[in-house]
Design a protein around this motif. Sequence first.
Motif, PDB file in Angstrom:
ATOM      1  N   TYR A  37       0.823  -1.210   0.000  1.00  0.00           N
ATOM      2  CA  TYR A  37       0.000   0.000   0.000  1.00  0.00           C
ATOM      3  C   TYR A  37       0.862   1.268   0.000  1.00  0.00           C
ATOM      4  O   TYR A  37       0.647   2.174  -0.806  1.00  0.00           O
ATOM      5  N   LYS A  41       1.838   4.602  -3.458  1.00  0.00           N
ATOM      6  CA  LYS A  41       1.679   6.053  -3.450  1.00  0.00           C
ATOM      7  C   LYS A  41       2.597   6.734  -4.464  1.00  0.00           C
ATOM      8  O   LYS A  41       2.292   7.824  -4.947  1.00  0.00           O
ATOM      9  N   TRP A  78      -4.058  10.061  -5.659  1.00  0.00           N
ATOM     10  CA  TRP A  78      -3.943   9.069  -4.597  1.00  0.00           C
ATOM     11  C   TRP A  78      -5.227   8.927  -3.782  1.00  0.00           C
ATOM     12  O   TRP A  78      -5.665   7.817  -3.483  1.00  0.00           O
ATOM     13  N   LYS A  82      -6.669   5.150  -3.699  1.00  0.00           N
ATOM     14  CA  LYS A  82      -6.195   4.390  -2.541  1.00  0.00           C
ATOM     15  C   LYS A  82      -7.168   3.308  -2.062  1.00  0.00           C
ATOM     16  O   LYS A  82      -6.702   2.248  -1.636  1.00  0.00           O
TER      17      LYS A  82
END
Length: 156
Positions: A37, A41, A78, A82
């Motif tokens: 994760y 980014k 993002w 996300k």
Amino acid sequence: MTIFFYKVQDPYGCFSNFSLHSIDLQGQTWPTSEHYYQAQKYQGTPHQALCDKIRQASTPEAAAALGRNPLYTEQADWDVIKPEIMYAAVRTKFLTHPTIQAELLSTGDELIVENSPLDPYWGCGADGKGQNQLGKILMQVRQEIRQLIQTGAISV
């Protein structure tokens, strides 16, 4: 009864992104879903080299620290992507590891809440009124695994 989780060493700690359950995504093995994760980014940014550094971080805490460093600019979209990134990581994690898959399924239809006092987006936040997006993803993955079992796509 609501299922609360937060710390890896506590009950349901395997629901945490810091649990030591590796995942294979994008042709690479990531030590934890947190590593994956945090690295995402920086895909396609001037800081893309950071992705491999995060993947190689010695702990999920170190990966999180690198990924949260305000000196680096994350992808412009993002906040939009996300949830998809987290979903892919969580789904892969629970499809990869039968023991934690069984633990997720053992929660029945109970509400799952990341009891994070620090994060009102992924968890419930300090006031308990956060969005609990990680808990929602876990419940979605739980339902999808049930459907995969029912259709015979996976077995338990």
